[in-house]
Design an enzyme around this catalytic site. Structure first.
Site, short mmCIF file in Angstrom:
data_model
loop_
_atom_site.label_atom_id
_atom_site.label_comp_id
_atom_site.label_asym_id
_atom_site.label_seq_id
_atom_site.Cartn_x
_atom_site.Cartn_y
_atom_site.Cartn_z
N LEU A 22 0.78 -1.39 -0.03
CA LEU A 22 0.02 -0.03 -0.01
C LEU A 22 0.83 1.30 0.15
CD1 LEU A 22 -0.03 1.72 2.91
CD2 LEU A 22 -1.35 -0.38 3.71
N ALA A 23 0.22 2.27 -0.56
CA ALA A 23 1.15 3.72 -0.59
C ALA A 23 0.17 4.35 0.49
CB ALA A 23 1.14 4.13 -2.01
N CYS A 83 9.79 4.11 3.39
CA CYS A 83 10.04 3.02 2.78
C CYS A 83 11.28 2.92 1.64
CB CYS A 83 9.13 2.25 1.98
SG CYS A 83 7.62 1.34 2.97
N PHE A 84 11.19 4.13 0.61
CA PHE A 84 12.18 4.05 -0.32
C PHE A 84 13.73 4.04 0.08
CE2 PHE A 84 9.33 5.61 -4.04
CZ PHE A 84 8.39 4.81 -3.82
N GLN A 85 13.84 4.99 0.78
CA GLN A 85 15.38 5.15 1.35
C GLN A 85 15.82 3.91 2.05
OE1 GLN A 85 17.10 8.78 2.16
NE2 GLN A 85 18.18 8.05 3.77
C1 UDX Z 1 5.83 3.35 -1.28
C2 UDX Z 1 5.33 2.45 -2.18
O1 UDX Z 1 4.76 2.90 -3.33
C3 UDX Z 1 4.42 1.33 -1.61
O2 UDX Z 1 3.95 0.20 -2.59
C4 UDX Z 1 5.18 0.55 -0.50
O3 UDX Z 1 4.13 -0.24 0.08
C5 UDX Z 1 5.60 1.64 0.16
O4 UDX Z 1 6.48 2.62 -0.11
P1 UDX Z 1 4.79 5.37 -0.15
O5 UDX Z 1 6.06 5.69 0.40
O6 UDX Z 1 3.66 5.29 0.85
O7 UDX Z 1 4.72 4.03 -0.79
O8 UDX Z 1 4.34 6.59 -1.39
P2 UDX Z 1 4.92 6.83 -2.86
O9 UDX Z 1 3.29 7.28 -3.41
O10 UDX Z 1 5.48 5.44 -3.29
O11 UDX Z 1 5.93 7.66 -2.70
C6 UDX Z 1 7.03 7.97 -2.32
C7 UDX Z 1 7.87 9.15 -2.43
O12 UDX Z 1 8.07 9.35 -3.75
C8 UDX Z 1 6.94 10.37 -2.20
O13 UDX Z 1 7.64 11.26 -1.42
C9 UDX Z 1 6.30 11.22 -3.41
O14 UDX Z 1 6.32 12.45 -3.40
C10 UDX Z 1 7.52 10.64 -4.42
N1 UDX Z 1 7.12 10.61 -5.79
C11 UDX Z 1 6.41 9.53 -6.31
C12 UDX Z 1 7.69 11.60 -6.76
O15 UDX Z 1 8.33 12.53 -6.38
N2 UDX Z 1 7.28 11.25 -8.00
C13 UDX Z 1 6.61 10.38 -8.39
O16 UDX Z 1 6.15 10.41 -9.77
C14 UDX Z 1 5.94 9.46 -7.59
#
Ligand code: UDX
Ligand code: ADP
Length: 469
Positions: A166-167, A280-282
């Protein structure tokens, strides 16, 4: 085997919404969410649904329907473990801040404590489900703890990996209609397969079976890290190009649109921004880098590490651009931040770009004025204090938090958009302009606003990835 009682340890951004949706969709299963944080549990039980500790569109309705019926929030961890036939571990796994793997590896101490607690309390067989994002092979560590630290009773444990995709901001939507559900387990034994089927049956109450994938545990654990690494890599890739666009007169949104129409690339996750944040990402990429290094795969590690390097650069670049545009000094100048959360529709601020941009500006003695529709003042101060760049008193002197966006922007030299909240688009920008210092600068870190209209009003604008022709 039919699951009747579920316990979830950890009532955070993952555990809370996930269990609320399971309870809503499976009225025949009792779901108890436990946490050691009493304040958090009290907030989940608050009659006033606007006080839930996690803000997610639609979550209040789900909680309202299920809470008290078959959804319970409690601090009685042992009791809930004892009663459950399936236990989800959904505690936090932050990046380690000490010792071996500091700044890279996931800190598994909370997971280990849970495993030990489950082993100590359990008197009947349990299926233990890893929900938190974990490094590959954590399941074997959990299994070893469960099998070796029991209370003497002959209890059998099955470990499953069921990563959450989930996001935040769209959690309820994502849970109700997931792209896929992933269940990893011991595919080599009958008991393992039975446990997997038990969990699959829970989801099958509302997700069609062809969207539920079953794999071995390691594939499941690694798929979660890989999915996040790929998504983050897309954001860093487009952000890398945003800088080139600014130099060459191209527009990153036009480039994103043009490449996104290639069905092999696809349009999602190509929005250039001030940098990705979130819990999550980092963390997941650092995890991947750490695992690769552990196996001596230095090229693999370096490859993924660049995604983080680029993201750090993007945040710093945004701050430095504010400083250089404001005639190379922001000392004593009020800079208004619209948004602090790491993305819209959430009150979560973990790793939000706003924190790092604020930190750079505070080091240049700027007065940072923050408005965010969902983030509390306490959280904002806690976020900057966590960086340890300066004293907590200095952070409080440097940052003022406002409950009203117009007040935050009053007398400001510049406005910076850090989160793409929809409400910012509806503001009376002429009114905001009139009460600012001139020239009035605007830095749109999210490509949210109509820059032509703002320039018409008189703003001097900077939009990420938009080159001047
Ligand atoms: C992410 C994954 O999408 C999800 O599947 C996982 O379970 C947890 O990590 P989340 O961190 O909640 O979810 O949000 P996400 O929508 O992925 O955005 C992450 C970051 O990337 C945010 O800061 C968002 O603003 C940024 N982002 C996203 C961008 O800068 N550009 C984009 O095109 C998409
Ligand atoms: P996530 O985004 O992964 O859900 P959060 O930090 O929002 O992470 O939530 C994790 C929750 O887990 C916190 O509320 C924390 O108090 C809880 N927690 C951590 N360790 C334990 C434990 N041993 N027992 C119960 N709850 C725990």
């Amino acid at each position: 085997m039919e699951v009747k009682n579920i316990c979830c340890i950890g009532a955070g951004y993952v555990g809370g919404p996930t269990m609320a949706v399971i309870a809503q969709k499976c009225p025949h299963i009792n779901v108890t969410v436990v946490d050691i944080n009493e304040k958090r549990i009290a907030a989940w039980n608050d009659k006033d649904l606007s006080k839930l500790p996690v803000y997610e569109p639609g979550l209040d309705k789900v909680v309202e329907e299920a809470r008290g019926r078959n959804l319970f929030f409690s601090t009685a961890v042992d009791e809930a473990i004892d009663k459950a036939d399936m236990i989800f571990i959904s505690v936090n796994t932050p990046t380690k801040t000490y010792g071996k793997g500091k700044g890279m590896a996931a800190d598994l101490k909370y997971i280990e404590l849970c495993a030990r607690q489950i082993a100590r309390v359990s008197k009947s067989d349990k299926i233990v489900v890893e929900k938190s994002t974990l490094p590959v092979r954590t399941a074997s560590a959990i299994k070893s703890i469960l099998d070796n630290t029991g209370n003497g009773s002959d209890v059998k444990f099955q470990i499953l990996s069921n990563p959450e995709f989930l996001a935040e901001g769209t959690a309820v939507e994502d849970l109700l209609a997931p792209d896929r559900v992933l269940v990893g387990g011991d595919t080599s034994t009958e008991e393992g397969k039975e446990a997997m089927e038990a969990l699959v049956s829970v989801y099958a109450n509302w997700v069609s079976r062809d969207h539920i994938l079953t794999t071995n545990v390691w594939s499941s654990e690694l798929s979660k890290l890989t999915a996040n690494a790929f998504l983050a890599q897309r954001v860093s890739s487009i952000n890398a190009l945003s800088e080139l666009c600014e130099k060459t007169g191209a527009d990153v949104n036009e480039v994103a649109r043009a490449i996104g129409m290639d069905s092999r690339i696809g349009p999602k996750f190509l929005k250039s921004s001030v940098g990705f944040g979130g819990s999550c990402f980092q963390k997941d990429i650092l995890n991947l880098v750490y695992i690769a290094k552990t196996y001596g795969l230095n090229e693999v590690a370096d490859y993924w590490e660049q995604v983080i390097t680029m993201n750090d650069h993007q945040k710093r670049r945004f701050a430095h651009n504010i400083i250089s545009t404001l005639f190379n000094t922001v000392s004593g100048k009020k800079i208004a931040f619209l948004g602090w959360a790491f993305k819209k529709d959430t009150n979560d601020t973990r790793e939000s770009a706003a924190i790092y941009v604020a930190d750079e500006l505070l080091s240049e003695q700027s007065n940072v004025a923050v408005y965010d529709p969902k983030v509390s003042e306490e959280q904002i101060y806690a976020d900057v204090d966590y960086l340890n760049t300066r004293s907590s008193e200095e952070n409080r002197e440097g940052i003022t938090v406002y409950e009203d966006a117009y007040e935050a922007c009053k007398d400001a030299h510049a406005i910076a958009i850090l989160t793409e909240w929809d409400e910012f688009k509806t503001y009376d920008w002429k009114k905001l302009y009139d009460q600012m210092q001139k020239p009035a600068f605007l830095f749109d870190g999210r490509g949210l606003l109509n820059i032509e209209e703002l320039e018409e009003i008189g703003f001097v604008c900077y939009k990420i990835g938009s080159g001047k022709e």
